[in-house]
Scaffold this active site. Structure first.
Site, PDB file in Angstrom:
ATOM      1  N   VAL A 238      52.895  44.265  43.579  1.00  0.00           N
ATOM      2  CA  VAL A 238      53.460  44.860  42.266  1.00  0.00           C
ATOM      3  C   VAL A 238      53.151  45.997  41.737  1.00  0.00           C
ATOM      4  O   VAL A 238      51.582  45.701  41.510  1.00  0.00           O
ATOM      5  CB  VAL A 238      52.833  43.771  41.326  1.00  0.00           C
ATOM      6  CG1 VAL A 238      53.870  43.432  40.049  1.00  0.00           C
ATOM      7  CG2 VAL A 238      52.825  42.393  41.708  1.00  0.00           C
TER       8      VAL A 238
ATOM      9  N   THR B   6      36.786  27.640  61.142  1.00  0.00           N
ATOM     10  CA  THR B   6      35.473  27.878  59.930  1.00  0.00           C
ATOM     11  C   THR B   6      36.232  29.739  59.315  1.00  0.00           C
ATOM     12  O   THR B   6      36.747  30.513  58.854  1.00  0.00           O
ATOM     13  CB  THR B   6      35.072  29.578  61.494  1.00  0.00           C
ATOM     14  OG1 THR B   6      36.034  29.875  61.002  1.00  0.00           O
ATOM     15  CG2 THR B   6      34.681  29.202  62.863  1.00  0.00           C
TER      16      THR B   6
ATOM     17  N   HIS C 178      47.588  41.213  46.321  1.00  0.00           N
ATOM     18  CA  HIS C 178      48.327  41.085  45.037  1.00  0.00           C
ATOM     19  C   HIS C 178      48.553  42.033  44.116  1.00  0.00           C
ATOM     20  O   HIS C 178      49.721  42.212  43.358  1.00  0.00           O
ATOM     21  CB  HIS C 178      47.817  39.860  44.102  1.00  0.00           C
ATOM     22  CG  HIS C 178      48.142  37.879  44.725  1.00  0.00           C
ATOM     23  ND1 HIS C 178      48.574  37.145  44.595  1.00  0.00           N
ATOM     24  CD2 HIS C 178      47.904  37.874  46.146  1.00  0.00           C
ATOM     25  CE1 HIS C 178      49.018  36.581  45.581  1.00  0.00           C
ATOM     26  NE2 HIS C 178      48.589  37.044  45.946  1.00  0.00           N
TER      27      HIS C 178
ATOM     28  N   SER D 106      47.103  46.533  37.996  1.00  0.00           N
ATOM     29  CA  SER D 106      47.316  46.228  37.005  1.00  0.00           C
ATOM     30  C   SER D 106      47.706  44.867  36.668  1.00  0.00           C
ATOM     31  O   SER D 106      47.850  44.267  36.122  1.00  0.00           O
ATOM     32  CB  SER D 106      49.896  46.174  37.249  1.00  0.00           C
ATOM     33  OG  SER D 106      50.142  45.560  38.621  1.00  0.00           O
TER      34      SER D 106
ATOM     35  N   ARG E 231      42.154  39.381  48.271  1.00  0.00           N
ATOM     36  CA  ARG E 231      43.546  38.066  48.121  1.00  0.00           C
ATOM     37  C   ARG E 231      44.119  39.267  46.470  1.00  0.00           C
ATOM     38  O   ARG E 231      45.170  39.716  46.725  1.00  0.00           O
ATOM     39  CB  ARG E 231      43.706  36.572  47.698  1.00  0.00           C
ATOM     40  CG  ARG E 231      44.964  36.196  47.046  1.00  0.00           C
ATOM     41  CD  ARG E 231      45.225  35.460  46.996  1.00  0.00           C
ATOM     42  NE  ARG E 231      46.351  34.866  46.420  1.00  0.00           N
ATOM     43  CZ  ARG E 231      46.581  33.741  45.787  1.00  0.00           C
ATOM     44  NH1 ARG E 231      45.873  32.708  44.960  1.00  0.00           N
ATOM     45  NH2 ARG E 231      47.991  33.397  46.305  1.00  0.00           N
TER      46      ARG E 231
ATOM     47  N   GLY F  36      52.244  49.018  43.252  1.00  0.00           N
ATOM     48  CA  GLY F  36      51.461  49.480  43.745  1.00  0.00           C
ATOM     49  C   GLY F  36      50.290  48.889  43.489  1.00  0.00           C
ATOM     50  O   GLY F  36      50.328  48.094  42.785  1.00  0.00           O
TER      51      GLY F  36
ATOM     52  N   ASP G  19      37.077  36.066  61.389  1.00  0.00           N
ATOM     53  CA  ASP G  19      37.324  35.714  62.875  1.00  0.00           C
ATOM     54  C   ASP G  19      39.166  35.561  62.862  1.00  0.00           C
ATOM     55  O   ASP G  19      39.514  35.707  61.871  1.00  0.00           O
ATOM     56  CB  ASP G  19      36.562  34.665  62.897  1.00  0.00           C
ATOM     57  CG  ASP G  19      36.951  33.190  62.558  1.00  0.00           C
ATOM     58  OD1 ASP G  19      37.873  33.050  62.137  1.00  0.00           O
ATOM     59  OD2 ASP G  19      35.706  32.376  63.057  1.00  0.00           O
TER      60      ASP G  19
ATOM     61  N   HIS H 111      44.144  34.644  56.216  1.00  0.00           N
ATOM     62  CA  HIS H 111      43.776  33.396  55.458  1.00  0.00           C
ATOM     63  C   HIS H 111      42.730  32.548  56.586  1.00  0.00           C
ATOM     64  O   HIS H 111      43.138  31.248  57.010  1.00  0.00           O
ATOM     65  CB  HIS H 111      45.014  32.034  55.999  1.00  0.00           C
ATOM     66  CG  HIS H 111      46.730  32.748  54.524  1.00  0.00           C
ATOM     67  ND1 HIS H 111      47.708  32.588  54.399  1.00  0.00           N
ATOM     68  CD2 HIS H 111      45.435  34.275  53.547  1.00  0.00           C
ATOM     69  CE1 HIS H 111      47.654  33.082  54.069  1.00  0.00           C
ATOM     70  NE2 HIS H 111      47.220  34.051  52.991  1.00  0.00           N
TER      71      HIS H 111
ATOM     72  N   ASN I 223      50.041  33.922  40.758  1.00  0.00           N
ATOM     73  CA  ASN I 223      48.246  34.069  40.716  1.00  0.00           C
ATOM     74  C   ASN I 223      47.974  33.242  39.219  1.00  0.00           C
ATOM     75  O   ASN I 223      46.614  32.751  39.596  1.00  0.00           O
ATOM     76  CB  ASN I 223      48.781  35.438  39.718  1.00  0.00           C
ATOM     77  CG  ASN I 223      49.485  37.127  40.423  1.00  0.00           C
ATOM     78  OD1 ASN I 223      49.158  36.848  41.274  1.00  0.00           O
ATOM     79  ND2 ASN I 223      49.642  38.371  39.501  1.00  0.00           N
TER      80      ASN I 223
ATOM     81  N   ASP J 234      47.706  50.079  41.380  1.00  0.00           N
ATOM     82  CA  ASP J 234      47.373  50.508  40.034  1.00  0.00           C
ATOM     83  C   ASP J 234      46.361  49.784  39.211  1.00  0.00           C
ATOM     84  O   ASP J 234      46.559  50.164  38.271  1.00  0.00           O
ATOM     85  CB  ASP J 234      49.124  51.207  39.449  1.00  0.00           C
ATOM     86  CG  ASP J 234      49.696  49.625  39.383  1.00  0.00           C
ATOM     87  OD1 ASP J 234      49.334  48.213  39.786  1.00  0.00           O
ATOM     88  OD2 ASP J 234      50.172  49.238  38.700  1.00  0.00           O
TER      89      ASP J 234
HETATM   90  C1  HEM Z   1      52.348  36.902  54.159  1.00  0.00           C
HETATM   91  C2  HEM Z   1      52.595  36.718  53.387  1.00  0.00           C
HETATM   92  C3  HEM Z   1      51.504  35.431  52.599  1.00  0.00           C
HETATM   93  C4  HEM Z   1      51.653  34.374  51.441  1.00  0.00           C
HETATM   94  C5  HEM Z   1      52.772  33.643  51.820  1.00  0.00           C
HETATM   95  C6  HEM Z   1      50.478  33.964  51.304  1.00  0.00           C
HETATM   96  C7  HEM Z   1      49.951  32.809  50.418  1.00  0.00           C
HETATM   97  C8  HEM Z   1      48.958  32.159  50.166  1.00  0.00           C
HETATM   98  C9  HEM Z   1      48.774  31.441  49.280  1.00  0.00           C
HETATM   99  C10 HEM Z   1      49.925  30.322  48.624  1.00  0.00           C
HETATM  100  C11 HEM Z   1      47.436  30.694  49.278  1.00  0.00           C
HETATM  101  C12 HEM Z   1      46.917  30.099  48.276  1.00  0.00           C
HETATM  102  C13 HEM Z   1      46.858  29.496  46.976  1.00  0.00           C
HETATM  103  C14 HEM Z   1      46.626  28.831  45.891  1.00  0.00           C
HETATM  104  O1  HEM Z   1      46.714  27.889  46.629  1.00  0.00           O
HETATM  105  O2  HEM Z   1      46.504  29.326  44.537  1.00  0.00           O
HETATM  106  C15 HEM Z   1      46.850  31.784  49.590  1.00  0.00           C
HETATM  107  C16 HEM Z   1      45.155  32.459  49.311  1.00  0.00           C
HETATM  108  C17 HEM Z   1      44.462  33.899  49.929  1.00  0.00           C
HETATM  109  N1  HEM Z   1      45.505  34.571  50.514  1.00  0.00           N
HETATM  110 FE1  HEM Z   1      47.159  34.897  51.285  1.00  0.00          FE
HETATM  111  N2  HEM Z   1      49.483  34.754  51.473  1.00  0.00           N
HETATM  112  C18 HEM Z   1      49.713  35.999  52.283  1.00  0.00           C
HETATM  113  C19 HEM Z   1      49.622  37.215  52.726  1.00  0.00           C
HETATM  114  C20 HEM Z   1      47.447  37.428  52.067  1.00  0.00           C
HETATM  115  C21 HEM Z   1      47.825  38.725  52.751  1.00  0.00           C
HETATM  116  C22 HEM Z   1      48.213  40.362  52.822  1.00  0.00           C
HETATM  117  C23 HEM Z   1      46.130  39.287  52.244  1.00  0.00           C
HETATM  118  C24 HEM Z   1      45.842  39.546  52.416  1.00  0.00           C
HETATM  119  C25 HEM Z   1      45.148  40.963  53.287  1.00  0.00           C
HETATM  120  C26 HEM Z   1      45.845  37.694  51.585  1.00  0.00           C
HETATM  121  C27 HEM Z   1      45.084  36.510  51.600  1.00  0.00           C
HETATM  122  C28 HEM Z   1      44.561  35.439  50.961  1.00  0.00           C
HETATM  123  C29 HEM Z   1      43.614  34.969  50.863  1.00  0.00           C
HETATM  124  C30 HEM Z   1      41.962  35.732  50.739  1.00  0.00           C
HETATM  125  C31 HEM Z   1      43.274  33.844  50.020  1.00  0.00           C
HETATM  126  C32 HEM Z   1      42.275  32.729  49.841  1.00  0.00           C
HETATM  127  C33 HEM Z   1      42.001  33.349  48.575  1.00  0.00           C
HETATM  128  C34 HEM Z   1      40.845  32.208  47.493  1.00  0.00           C
HETATM  129  O3  HEM Z   1      40.197  31.390  48.138  1.00  0.00           O
HETATM  130  O4  HEM Z   1      40.957  32.547  46.080  1.00  0.00           O
HETATM  131  N3  HEM Z   1      47.465  36.465  51.670  1.00  0.00           N
HETATM  132  N4  HEM Z   1      47.799  32.887  50.231  1.00  0.00           N
END
Ligand code: HEM
Ligand SMILES: *[C@@H]1O[C@H](CO)[C@@H](O)[C@H](O)[C@H]1NC(C)=O
Length: 327
Positions: A78, A250, A74, A84, A70, A80, A255, A202, A102, A82
């Site tokens: 923002v 899981t 992020h 940041s 993640r 690119g 997966d 996710h 963040n 980079d």
């Molecule tokens: C499609 C739009 C997306 C939205 C709206 C979104 C939103 C979120 C939110 C709200 C969380 C939980 C944050 C929290 O509770 O503190 C989350 C977790 C996560 N997101 Fe996304 N996300 C998106 C796309 C992505 C993308 C593109 C990736 C990676 C390529 C990603 C990877 C992850 C991962 C792996 C977690 C779990 C992080 C952890 O356990 O530390 N997400 N996301």
């Protein structure tokens, strides 16, 4: 290589217009190119060095793999990819770490620091923090059972970060409609298909109660026993920071269960379930839910595209010595 080591502006000044046109057609214009072998001479051990630290961190805590994946997302959305997001606040700017998407949410900064210090030991001043984040995201994915891909490298690090850019909505919020998700990814050169594949991230990691409370109490397109389970550890008026897995089945395996959950109305976030709610992306969710291999292959391609968002190359930016501070 030669064209990426000088700025586009220098190209325009130093060579004839016809040649510039030729370069634009053959090399894709002024878009500097990343390459998978960027450090093969200057830091041949970079990949093994990063991998060993990521392996160690994920063995200690499986969730860290999700957090590192993640963090790269992020960073890239923002201004690119980079580095940041890695900058702490300074006297001249407030960084991105406390931005709404963040703050108290993005994790893994200490792991990036540890990787950076190991990499500095083997090749000082050579490898950017932005590249380290991209490699760590790939390694994390692989370690948790996801697809492999060759990471393109050669990004340089920004000298500044922008709190306001990080808060501007370029990273879509979890309350997003499907069309907002599609538009926000399109703004970064990513298709709806890329967006659906990348959301498959996710399948690992956790979210806080405050992020999904409204969905589990108020929405209708949710499995009722799933909603009840989630309500048990996410009360209506307390427990904001209580965690729940994004993939109920899981949570530590990369997966395609994320898509199967959506088919069963067990998406945790509003922004997850909108991908399967009678709209244009339903068919993709069905196909990723039934074919793990097509998900994994599209995910890998989309990660390469995401890693290509507006990198700093040539003489732009710098190679930070410490990922938290400009040199
Ligand atoms: C499609 C739009 C997306 C939205 C709206 C979104 C939103 C979120 C939110 C709200 C969380 C939980 C944050 C929290 O509770 O503190 C989350 C977790 C996560 N997101 Fe996304 N996300 C998106 C796309 C992505 C993308 C593109 C990736 C990676 C390529 C990603 C990877 C992850 C991962 C792996 C977690 C779990 C992080 C952890 O356990 O530390 N997400 N996301
Ligand atoms: C970030 O989180 C901290 C700790 O919860 C909080 O004190 C601070 O006000 C938050 N910052 C912003 C800008 O929201």
């Amino acid at each position: 290589m030669a064209s990426s080591s000088r700025s586009c502006f220098a190209d325009l000044v130093n060579v004839g217009f016809v040649f510039v046109l030729l370069v634009m057609f053959t090399a894709g214009g002024c878009h500097a190119q990343l390459s998978t072998n960027f450090y093969s001479k200057s830091c041949p051990k970079v990949l093994s060095t990063v991998k060993s630290v990521v392996q160690q961190a994920v063995s200690k805590e499986r969730r860290m793999g999700a957090s590192l994946l993640r963090l790269h997302f992020h960073d890239c959305f923002v201004n690119g990819c980079d580095g940041s997001i890695l900058l702490d606040d300074t006297s001249s700017f407030t960084g991105e770490k406390t931005a709404a998407p963040n703050n108290n949410s993005v994790r893994g900064y200490e792991v990036i620091d540890k990787i950076k210090s190991k990499v500095e030991q083997v090749c000082p001043g050579v490898v950017s923090c932005a590249d380290i984040a991209a490699i760590a995201a790939r390694d994390s994915t692989v370690i948790l059972g996801g697809p492999n891909w060759n990471v393109k490298l050669g990004r340089r690090d920004s000298k500044t970060a922008s709190l306001s850019a990080a808060n501007s909505g370029v990273i879509p919020p979890p309350t997003s409609t499907l069309s907002n998700l599609i538009n926000r990814f399109k703004a970064k050169g990513l298709s709806a298909k890329d967006m659906v594949a990348l959301s498959g991230s996710h399948t690992i990691g956790q979210a806080r109660c405050t992020i999904f409370r409204s969905r589990i109490y108020n929405e209708n397109n949710i499995d009722s026993s799933f909603a009840k389970t989630r309500q048990a550890s996410c009360p209506r008026t307390s427990g904001d920071n209580n965690l729940a897995p994004l993939d109920v089945k899981t949570p530590n395996a990369f997966d395609n269960n994320y898509y199967k959950n959506l088919l069963n109305k067990k998406g945790l976030l509003h922004s997850d379930q909108v991908l399967f709610n009678g709209g244009s992306t339903d068919s993709l969710v069905r196909s990723y839910g039934s074919s793990s291999s097509s998900f994994k292959s599209d995910f890998a391609s989309a990660m390469i595209k995401m890693g290509d968002i507006s990198p700093l190359t040539g003489s732009s930016g710098e190679i930070r010595k410490n990922c938290r501070k400009p040199n």
